[in-house]
Design an enzyme around this catalytic site. Structure first.
Site, PDB file in Angstrom:
ATOM      1  N   ALA A   1       0.750  -1.141  -0.049  1.00 26.89           N
ATOM      2  CA  ALA A   1      -0.063  -0.063   0.048  1.00 26.89           C
ATOM      3  C   ALA A   1       0.867   1.233   0.005  1.00 26.89           C
ATOM      4  O   ALA A   1       1.019   1.881  -1.038  1.00 26.89           O
ATOM      5  CB  ALA A   1      -0.899  -0.016   1.103  1.00 26.89           C
ATOM      6  N   ARG A   2       1.345   1.769   1.097  1.00 26.76           N
ATOM      7  CA  ARG A   2       2.416   2.838   1.135  1.00 26.76           C
ATOM      8  C   ARG A   2       2.964   2.649   2.233  1.00 26.76           C
ATOM      9  O   ARG A   2       2.966   2.109   3.220  1.00 26.76           O
ATOM     10  CB  ARG A   2       1.594   4.094   1.272  1.00 26.76           C
ATOM     11  CG  ARG A   2       0.938   4.701   0.117  1.00 26.76           C
ATOM     12  CD  ARG A   2       1.823   5.261  -0.836  1.00 26.76           C
ATOM     13  NE  ARG A   2       1.254   5.806  -2.061  1.00 26.76           N
ATOM     14  CZ  ARG A   2       0.825   5.053  -3.215  1.00 26.76           C
ATOM     15  NH1 ARG A   2       1.075   3.674  -3.159  1.00 26.76           N
ATOM     16  NH2 ARG A   2       0.024   5.674  -4.145  1.00 26.76           N
TER      17      ARG A   2
ATOM     18  N   GLU B   1      10.676   7.351  -1.652  1.00 28.32           N
ATOM     19  CA  GLU B   1      10.758   6.728  -2.839  1.00 28.32           C
ATOM     20  C   GLU B   1      11.091   7.578  -4.059  1.00 28.32           C
ATOM     21  O   GLU B   1      10.461   8.476  -3.989  1.00 28.32           O
ATOM     22  CB  GLU B   1       9.413   5.704  -3.211  1.00 28.32           C
ATOM     23  CG  GLU B   1       8.951   4.645  -2.139  1.00 28.32           C
ATOM     24  CD  GLU B   1       7.817   3.870  -2.737  1.00 28.32           C
ATOM     25  OE1 GLU B   1       7.128   4.352  -3.564  1.00 28.32           O
ATOM     26  OE2 GLU B   1       7.494   3.053  -2.181  1.00 28.32           O
TER      27      GLU B   1
ATOM     28  N   HIS C   1       8.288  -0.948  -5.570  1.00 25.12           N
ATOM     29  CA  HIS C   1       6.826  -0.448  -6.111  1.00 25.12           C
ATOM     30  C   HIS C   1       6.553  -0.533  -7.562  1.00 25.12           C
ATOM     31  O   HIS C   1       6.268   0.008  -8.267  1.00 25.12           O
ATOM     32  CB  HIS C   1       7.031   1.104  -5.699  1.00 25.12           C
ATOM     33  CG  HIS C   1       5.649   1.799  -5.579  1.00 25.12           C
ATOM     34  ND1 HIS C   1       5.231   2.749  -4.892  1.00 25.12           N
ATOM     35  CD2 HIS C   1       4.395   1.544  -6.153  1.00 25.12           C
ATOM     36  CE1 HIS C   1       4.097   3.007  -4.831  1.00 25.12           C
ATOM     37  NE2 HIS C   1       3.449   2.256  -5.686  1.00 25.12           N
TER      38      HIS C   1
HETATM   39  N1  LIG Z   1       2.021  -0.991  -4.595  1.00 26.43           N
HETATM   40  C1  LIG Z   1       1.166  -0.603  -5.625  1.00 26.43           C
HETATM   41  O1  LIG Z   1       1.689  -0.703  -6.850  1.00 26.43           O
HETATM   42  C2  LIG Z   1      -0.327   0.085  -5.692  1.00 26.43           C
HETATM   43  C3  LIG Z   1      -0.437   0.470  -4.170  1.00 26.43           C
HETATM   44  N2  LIG Z   1      -1.610   0.932  -4.019  1.00 26.43           N
HETATM   45  C4  LIG Z   1      -2.284   1.490  -2.799  1.00 26.43           C
HETATM   46  O2  LIG Z   1      -3.323   0.508  -2.419  1.00 26.43           O
HETATM   47  C5  LIG Z   1      -4.203   1.392  -1.532  1.00 26.43           C
HETATM   48  C6  LIG Z   1      -5.538   0.571  -1.651  1.00 26.43           C
HETATM   49  O3  LIG Z   1      -5.832   0.634  -2.821  1.00 26.43           O
HETATM   50  P1  LIG Z   1      -7.439   0.371  -3.319  1.00 26.43           P
HETATM   51  O4  LIG Z   1      -8.033  -1.188  -2.463  1.00 26.43           O
HETATM   52  O5  LIG Z   1      -7.943   0.234  -4.576  1.00 26.43           O
HETATM   53  O6  LIG Z   1      -8.237   1.587  -2.669  1.00 26.43           O
HETATM   54  P2  LIG Z   1      -9.768   1.241  -2.194  1.00 26.43           P
HETATM   55  O7  LIG Z   1     -10.000   2.758  -1.623  1.00 26.43           O
HETATM   56  O8  LIG Z   1     -10.557   0.682  -3.127  1.00 26.43           O
HETATM   57  O9  LIG Z   1      -9.694   0.852  -0.782  1.00 26.43           O
HETATM   58  C7  LIG Z   1      -9.283   1.145   0.374  1.00 26.43           C
HETATM   59  C8  LIG Z   1     -10.017   0.812   1.740  1.00 26.43           C
HETATM   60  O10 LIG Z   1      -9.416   1.046   2.823  1.00 26.43           O
HETATM   61  C9  LIG Z   1     -10.117   1.561   3.872  1.00 26.43           C
HETATM   62  N3  LIG Z   1      -9.678   2.423   4.792  1.00 26.43           N
HETATM   63  C10 LIG Z   1      -9.390   3.713   4.720  1.00 26.43           C
HETATM   64  N4  LIG Z   1      -8.863   4.013   6.155  1.00 26.43           N
HETATM   65  C11 LIG Z   1      -8.858   2.847   6.627  1.00 26.43           C
HETATM   66  C12 LIG Z   1      -8.424   2.776   8.316  1.00 26.43           C
HETATM   67  N5  LIG Z   1      -7.811   3.648   8.979  1.00 26.43           N
HETATM   68  N6  LIG Z   1      -8.526   1.246   8.778  1.00 26.43           N
HETATM   69  C13 LIG Z   1      -8.906   0.409   7.895  1.00 26.43           C
HETATM   70  N7  LIG Z   1      -9.473   0.760   6.604  1.00 26.43           N
HETATM   71  C14 LIG Z   1      -9.284   1.952   6.273  1.00 26.43           C
HETATM   72  C15 LIG Z   1     -11.399   2.184   3.133  1.00 26.43           C
HETATM   73  O11 LIG Z   1     -12.661   2.214   3.813  1.00 26.43           O
HETATM   74  C16 LIG Z   1     -11.405   1.178   1.726  1.00 26.43           C
HETATM   75  O12 LIG Z   1     -12.367   0.187   1.923  1.00 26.43           O
HETATM   76  C17 LIG Z   1      -3.978   2.831  -2.372  1.00 26.43           C
HETATM   77  O13 LIG Z   1      -4.414   3.723  -1.499  1.00 26.43           O
HETATM   78  C18 LIG Z   1      -2.805   2.871  -2.869  1.00 26.43           C
HETATM   79  O14 LIG Z   1      -2.250   3.831  -1.778  1.00 26.43           O
HETATM   80  C19 LIG Z   1      -2.848   0.672  -5.056  1.00 26.43           C
HETATM   81  C20 LIG Z   1      -2.558   0.430  -6.356  1.00 26.43           C
HETATM   82  C21 LIG Z   1      -1.049  -0.075  -6.566  1.00 26.43           C
HETATM   83  O1  LIG Z   2      -2.002   3.190  -7.977  1.00 24.62           O
HETATM   84  C1  LIG Z   2      -1.133   3.472  -6.814  1.00 24.62           C
HETATM   85  O2  LIG Z   2      -1.521   4.083  -5.900  1.00 24.62           O
HETATM   86  C2  LIG Z   2       0.162   3.130  -6.961  1.00 24.62           C
HETATM   87  O3  LIG Z   2       0.947   3.249  -6.000  1.00 24.62           O
HETATM   88  C3  LIG Z   2       0.763   2.715  -8.100  1.00 24.62           C
HETATM   89  O4  LIG Z   2       1.648   3.852  -8.583  1.00 24.62           O
END
Ligand SMILES: NC(=O)C1=CN([C@@H]2O[C@H](COP(=O)(O)OP(=O)(O)OC[C@H]3O[C@@H](n4cnc5c(N)ncnc54)[C@H](O)[C@@H]3O)[C@@H](O)[C@H]2O)C=CC1
Ligand SMILES: O=C(O)C(=O)CO
Length: 313
Positions: free
Chosen positions: A229-230, A259, A280
């Site tokens: 995630a982050r 990063e 990442h």
């Molecule tokens: N490493 C990578 O390449 C990627 C990383 N990401 C990261 O993954 C994260 C999640 O992506 P999605 O699932 O698509 O987002 P999403 O918005 O569909 O899901 C995030 C979930 O986290 C929940 N949430 C927010 N605050 C919370 C807390 N304090 N405790 C528990 N749950 C909480 C929300 O209610 C939501 O259901 C993104 O925000 C991004 O930072 C996303 C895509 C690629």
């Molecule tokens: O989609 C995201 O949030 C990612 O981290 C990919 O760059």
């Protein structure tokens, strides 16, 4: 009216970015980092395309013409959203593009760590097999994935995609989220009952350092933590200590606090058999990057048409 669109970190996206269907001038820069560069390059633009360029308050205040920041990612933690809102700048993001690529990366890390694939492969390269008295050896414990319990912190788009795959592999899932939904458990249950925990929440002031020494103490000694995630969601110094002391069993990270880690990073620099760090790239399958690029321009076109999409509050 002709819009001016500037993409500040074009080389961070390996996909075709189509030309928007309205009159515009388009400029792209391969990478942009310093506040001065950002301001200079965006000073005449009304639309900024960014992936991970930091759009902080001091920068935004110098950009009175800017109307849209279209983020080429789901996570928008690089943007000061309060300042953007104060200036009437719309922020949009990309949703549900990584439904295969991130879950496949997570499942890959889970298999690699549970089955100690990397340390065994490294031991063969070191010559340990040649010296072995038996046809095999057991330097690293191996645990089945089937039958294990997966805690999912953040049960949104990615959390759910991973949950489906995990259940198909014979895992039990324990989903946790702040947004009420059927089947959730509390955070404490995730921490104490899981063999593997995977994090899928956005980085916000509420989620910063969600995992630290206190949480690691509650986890099983054999438990694995996966973070795609982050970086800021986990206290990296406490994680390194927990891995070294055996407080937890392993970690698979695709993200770190800074990063790229230009000045080094304690997780990237650690040489531990139970820690895997990737740069990442969980999002970066060819298919996912093209879905993302198409949605990025959809967001820009919708904004210009007066129907903004994927607006982040
Ligand atoms: N490493 C990578 O390449 C990627 C990383 N990401 C990261 O993954 C994260 C999640 O992506 P999605 O699932 O698509 O987002 P999403 O918005 O569909 O899901 C995030 C979930 O986290 C929940 N949430 C927010 N605050 C919370 C807390 N304090 N405790 C528990 N749950 C909480 C929300 O209610 C939501 O259901 C993104 O925000 C991004 O930072 C996303 C895509 C690629
Ligand atoms: O989609 C995201 O949030 C990612 O981290 C990919 O760059």
């Amino acid at each position: 009216m002709t819009h001016k669109i500037v993409f500040l970190d074009r080389e961070s996206l390996d996909a075709n970015v189509r030309a928007p269907s309205f009159p515009h001038e388009y400029v792209e820069h391969q990478s942009t980092w310093t506040p001065d560069e950002i301001v200079e390059r965006l000073k005449d633009a009304d639309i900024a395309l960014i992936n991970k360029v930091p759009m902080r308050a001091d920068v935004l205040k110098q950009l009175p013409k800017l109307k849209l920041i279209a983020v080429a990612a789901t996570g928008t933690d690089v943007v000061d959203k309060a300042q953007a809102k104060a200036q009437g700048i719309v922020v949009s993001n990309i949703r549900n593009y990584a439904f295969n690529t991130v879950p496949e990366h997570v499942i890959g890390l889970i298999f690699a760590l549970r089955r100690a694939i990397v340390p065994y492969a490294n031991s063969v390269k070191r010559g340990d097999w040649n010296k072995s008295q038996q046809f095999c050896y057991f330097d690293y414990p191996i645990y089945d994935v089937a039958g294990s319990t997966l805690g999912i912190v953040g049960y949104g788009a990615l959390g759910k995609s991973i949950g489906k795959r995990a259940e198909a592999l014979g895992m039990k899932i324990l989903p946790y989220d702040v947004f009420p939904q059927d089947g959730l458990v509390d955070f404490e249950t995730v921490l104490t009952q899981s063999d593997i925990i995977t994090i899928h929440v956005p980085l916000t002031p509420d989620t910063k350092n969600l995992f630290g020494a206190e949480q690691f103490k509650k986890m099983k000694n054999s438990a694995i933590l996966i973070n795609t995630a982050r970086g800021g969601l986990v206290d990296e110094a406490a994680l390194l200590e927990a891995l070294k002391s055996g407080e937890i069993g392993g970690a698979g990270f695709d993200v770190v606090a800074q990063e790229p880690p230009k000045d080094g990073n304690i997780l990237c620099d650690a040489d531990l058999p139970n820690l895997i760090v990737t740069p990442h790239v969980a999002w970066a399958s060819k298919q996912a990057m093209q879905i993302l690029a198409d949605q990025l321009i959809d967001n820009v076109e919708n904004f210009v048409a007066g129907k903004p999409s994927n607006v982040v509050e």
